[in-house]
Write a protein that holds these residues in place. Structure first.
Motif: not given
Length: 85
Positions: A53-61
């Protein structure tokens, strides 16, 4: 899928805790009132969900997915600006 009633989950709680951690399979607790349903998962699985969820929210994924779809060639790991992903 492991589904338990609240009564059975209460009786088997310690065993359920071991199961979710050993098998990485959630246990669903279903009551007659759907507002009181719950899921038990292991700590490692919870941490993985939170990280995703964190990686998704930061745009990293999104950037990882774009690189996976990139057909132009291989990315040199040394060329990646890791601080600005």
């Amino acid at each position: 899928m492991n589904i338990k009633s609240p009564t059975n989950a209460r009786k088997e709680f310690y065993e359920l805790l071991k199961q979710v951690n050993d098998n990485n399979e959630p246990v669903y607790i279903n009551s007659s009132n759907t507002e009181n349903n719950a899921v038990i998962i292991g700590q490692k699985d919870w941490n993985s969900i939170q990280e995703t969820l964190y990686l998704e929210s930061t745009g990293t994924l999104d950037k990882v997915r774009a690189r996976e779809q990139d057909q132009s060639g291989h990315t040199n790991v040394d060329d990646i600006d890791w601080d600005n992903l």
